[in-house]
Design an enzyme around this catalytic site. Structure first.
Site, PDB file in Angstrom:
ATOM      1  CD  GLU A 363      -2.158   3.345 -10.738  1.00  0.00           C
ATOM      2  OE1 GLU A 363      -2.150   4.316  -9.999  1.00  0.00           O
ATOM      3  OE2 GLU A 363      -3.021   2.436 -10.657  1.00  0.00           O
ATOM      4  CD  GLU A 644      -3.261  -0.934  -4.743  1.00  0.00           C
ATOM      5  OE1 GLU A 644      -3.627  -1.817  -5.545  1.00  0.00           O
ATOM      6  OE2 GLU A 644      -3.270   0.276  -5.001  1.00  0.00           O
TER       7      GLU A 644
HETATM    8  C1  BGC Z   1      -1.432   3.686  -6.631  1.00  0.00           C
HETATM    9  C2  BGC Z   1      -0.934   3.958  -5.256  1.00  0.00           C
HETATM   10  C3  BGC Z   1      -0.827   5.430  -5.163  1.00  0.00           C
HETATM   11  C4  BGC Z   1      -2.232   5.910  -5.154  1.00  0.00           C
HETATM   12  C5  BGC Z   1      -2.435   7.325  -4.827  1.00  0.00           C
HETATM   13  C6  BGC Z   1      -2.810   4.219  -6.704  1.00  0.00           C
HETATM   14  O1  BGC Z   1      -3.435   3.979  -7.884  1.00  0.00           O
HETATM   15  O2  BGC Z   1      -1.335   2.358  -6.989  1.00  0.00           O
HETATM   16  O3  BGC Z   1      -0.002   3.142  -4.755  1.00  0.00           O
HETATM   17  O4  BGC Z   1      -0.019   5.938  -4.198  1.00  0.00           O
HETATM   18  O5  BGC Z   1      -2.862   5.555  -6.350  1.00  0.00           O
HETATM   19  O6  BGC Z   1      -3.666   7.709  -5.142  1.00  0.00           O
END
Ligand code: BGC
Length: 774
Positions: A363, A644
């Site tokens: 990501e 997270e």
């Molecule tokens: C990210 C997040 C993001 C979110 C929104 C994720 O995969 O890591 O931090 O804001 O998606 O859907």
């Protein structure tokens, strides 16, 4: 060195690409002779950029210490170039022979991006554009730029990708290409990219990416499966560097991970990112440092090392944008200090050219919502003004091309990734889209430069206008897809969107804040009609919010902590309803046993909402909770960055089974902003800290705190201590020309100007050095 302004038309160099791709890491070289008869060389500068990432050398010496340049921007509209002063390097050219060398890698331009496994979203060919300009004593200018006469050849890098890692074959090393007279056997020519549009070239606004520090292993041991594991004691972002000697052709393989599971590397959270580097030994003394990738890791697994792995054999190199640390916080509670360190490292891991969600899995994208909630914390800890102005320029460029819609990520690579059938068409969402307003506003507050508002104003207003067009007839933003209170701790691991807070309440509250801030920006910028328009929208939104979502007894629709946090912190409620809502929030917080009950939307505001409504003790209890979910739970689990998910690692040490399990995500660390303002007591009174509000609110059993901030006018320090009798002593240092409005919980209020001041429990201000009380 004086740097002449560069315009698109002033470039004579051309974007060139190698005729052979050379495994995705080609070298480009060119020899030139300095023009004679013009006297001494006065200055020389090199401007360079790439499709991909580049390193540049002149006569074998690297021109600077930046890495992964030109970083990642919205390449469709903005390709930044670096400008280096290379006067000394060119002056030292033997016999006037200058050899320019450029090494390319895939980087963001052609490497993997996103979780779909795709790559090369910006183009299929790597390329470079570089121009060396030399000025002689008589004013003559010699320009040597990339063109069709350059040569291209292979490097020692045989694979490179930001997500997957890098393979370096030391048997292929030969620095001869960087010197004059290189035979270039096996090399090819290059071709000029005629389609390249130089009008997208732009100088760097923010800093380049550099190596910051080295971290040594704290432990090396064998895993239950017999693998050599290294612990660096800190979850960080960068790569390893090491020197080694071993059998020619043998391979050392290094895998990286943030955590261990069952004693082995826990790589599942990386999803499809391989994060694996390979080094093939030459048989002599080799040094390896993979600079065309980066990894988020605390642990490394080393396979194939010749013999025993000595503890001083490796270092981890921490890599990120070259930001200056500005804010510090320390207090009597060591757990909070560790949380604060984790927030700092969480930031450091996610400012590698783009403010990212996370630095390790497939990501690493500039998710707008994450920054929307974290920007104020970031702007206290580091000078992020130029770094984020650069990012806002990308966001605005994306938005212009999408009719005002704010992308989920900037640069927006998601627009190139085919979505599964049935997936909603992307539309502006609350918090994520509100980054267009909240981030520039935060920069204005932190640094006080009105330019940031004028630069961002079109983007701010386009966002609010677009949202205005999405509202229901009720005036509520209760339509369309919303991330809402993303990652509510009660959401199932595979449904992070399933929050207790109603998404319409969250979105409408966010619109109110954005409309109000945009109205304020409009009036600062003397745009009276816009100020009226957005001011009226804000008031209509507030009225609709109250009418449809708020009861007289202070209950806010869906009755979740997040809806109270936003309604109170964003100023949507009038007294006496506001106080009732605050009391309800406090009751909910107590009812959840002071465990966190909010996700991305509510967490940054819940402690503020409690504080604003007279529930400071509850805010402290929430902050100091150690049971899961809580901020300190991760600290009890040995975290060195912010996670997270509250329970990214479960109490039994296993990794949360969800897909969203990064151990380095800054968003939930936004509580550090409250720590700075409320525990520490430093907040801007006026934008840019032209006045400072010093209002520490001790609590939670803390006995002292020391907070400091290098503001634009100078350094502010607030240090408080509770005496044996519970009385509060405060030391305040204020820069010259700045007024601090001191506001203490026992009602003492003072205005002091530049200098150091002590407010003891008993008396008022006594001047310690310079300045005076007003
Ligand atoms: C990210 C997040 C993001 C979110 C929104 C994720 O995969 O890591 O931090 O804001 O998606 O859907």
């Amino acid at each position: 060195m004086k740097v002449a302004p560069v315009t698109a038309s002033s470039w004579t160099a051309r974007m060139i690409s190698p005729d052979d791709d050379f495994a995705g890491a080609p070298l480009l070289r060119h020899e030139a002779r300095l023009d004679g008869g013009h006297g001494d060389l006065v200055e020389a500068s090199l401007r360079a950029t790439a499709h991909g990432v580049f390193t540049a050398w002149i006569n074998g010496a690297p021109v600077a210490d930046d890495v992964l340049s030109p970083g990642w921007t919205s390449y469709e509209w903005r390709l930044r170039y670096r400008q280096y002063d290379v006067t000394e390097l060119v002056r030292a050219a033997p016999d006037g022979n200058v050899v320019l060398g450029l090494a390319l890698g895939n980087g963001w331009f052609r490497g993997r991006l996103g979780w779909g496994g795709g790559r090369a979203y910006y183009g299929s060919e790597l390329g470079a554009l570089a121009e060396l300009e030399i000025v002689f004593a008589d004013g003559h200018r010699q320009v040597v730029g990339t063109d069709g006469t350059w040569q291209a050849g292979p490097s020692e890098v045989v694979e490179n990708d930001l997500y997957d890692g890098e393979t370096i074959d030391a048997r292929l090393r030969d620095d001869a290409w960087l010197g004059p007279g290189f035979a270039a056997e096996g090399w090819t020519g290059v071709h000029v990219d005629d389609g390249f549009d130089p009008s997208i070239l732009t100088p760097y606004v923010g800093p380049a990416v550099v190596r910051h520090e080295e971290v040594r292993p704290v432990r090396i041991w064998a895993s239950p499966a017999g693998k050599a594991l290294v612990d660096f004691g800190q979850n960080l972002v960068g790569w390893l560097r090491f020197a080694v000697r071993g059998e020619r052709g043998s391979t050392i393989t290094i895998r990286h991970a943030e955590v261990l599971e069952n004693g082995e590397l826990g790589v599942r959270p990386l999803r499809s990112a391989k994060a694996t580097d390979r080094f093939i030994l030459s048989g002599g003394d080799d040094t390896f440092e993979p600079t065309l990738t980066f990894h988020g890791f605390r642990y490394a697994e080393i396979d194939g090392w010749p013999g025993e792995l000595p503890p001083d054999s490796l270092v981890a190199v921490v890599v990120h944008s070259d930001l200056r640390r500005t804010g510090e916080f320390e207090c009597s509670d060591e757990m909070l200090n560790q949380l604060h360190r984790n927030v700092v490292w969480g930031l450091r891991g996610n400012v590698l050219d783009v403010p990212t969600d996370c630095p390790q899995r497939d990501e690493r994208l500039g998710w707008t919502g994450d920054l929307a909630v974290f920007a104020a914390t970031a702007a206290f800890l580091y000078d992020v003004e130029a770094f984020l102005r650069n990012w806002l320029a990308d966001l605005a460029a994306e938005q212009r091309a999408a009719d005002g819609r704010v992308p989920f990520v900037a640069p927006d690579v998601l627009k190139y990734i085919p979505q599964p059938p049935g997936r909603h068409t992307p539309e502006s969402t609350a918090i994520w889209g509100d980054a267009a307003v909240w981030v520039p506003w935060t920069l204005w507050q932190a640094y006080g430069h009105v330019d940031v508002l004028s630069e961002a104003y079109d983007s701010m207003s386009a966002h609010v206008r677009r949202v205005e067009s999405l509202l229901s007839p009720t005036g509520l933003w209760d339509t369309g897809f919303q991330f809402g209170d993303w990652l509510d701790p009660t959401a199932p691991p595979d449904k992070p969107i399933q929050a207790k807070a109603d998404p319409g309440v969250v979105a409408t509250a966010c619109l109110y804040r954005s409309a109000r801030l945009t109205a304020q920006a409009a009036s600062i910028l003397d745009r009276a009609a816009d100020a009226d328009h957005f001011g009226a929208l804000a008031e209509r939104t507030r009225a609709a919010f109250t009418e449809h979502y708020v009861s007289d007894d202070g209950t806010v629709h869906s009755d979740a902590q997040t809806v109270y946090a936003l309604a109170i912190a964003f100023g949507l409620l009038d007294e006496p309803v506001r106080q009732k809502a605050g009391d309800r929030l406090a009751a909910l917080v107590a009812g959840s046993g002071y465990r966190i009950s909010t996700g991305f939307a509510g967490t940054p505001y819940v402690t503020d909402a409690l504080t604003l409504t007279g529930h400071l003790d509850d805010a402290y209890r929430l902050l100091l909770q150690q049971e899961c979910p809580s901020w300190l739970y991760s600290v009890t689990m040995g975290a060195t960055t912010v996670w997270e998910r509250w329970d990214a690692m479960l109490p039994d040490g296993s990794i949360n089974p969800g897909q969203m399990t990064s151990f380095n995500h800054y968003a939930l660390g936004a509580v550090a902003d409250w720590m700075h303002r409320v525990i520490g007591g430093i907040a801007p009174g006026e934008p840019g800290y032209r006045t400072v509000r010093v209002a520490p609110r001790p609590g939670g059993g803390l006995t002292w705190a020391r907070t400091s901030l290098d503001t634009r006018p100078g350094r502010v320090v607030v240090e408080w201590r509770l005496g044996e009798d519970g009385g509060l002593d405060v030391d305040v240092t204020v820069p010259a020309g700045v007024t601090a409005e001191i506001d203490l919980p026992d009602g003492r209020r003072q205005r002091v100007t530049g200098g150091r001041h002590r407010l003891t429990n008993a008396d008022a201000v006594s001047e310690m050095a310079g300045g005076g009380a007003e």
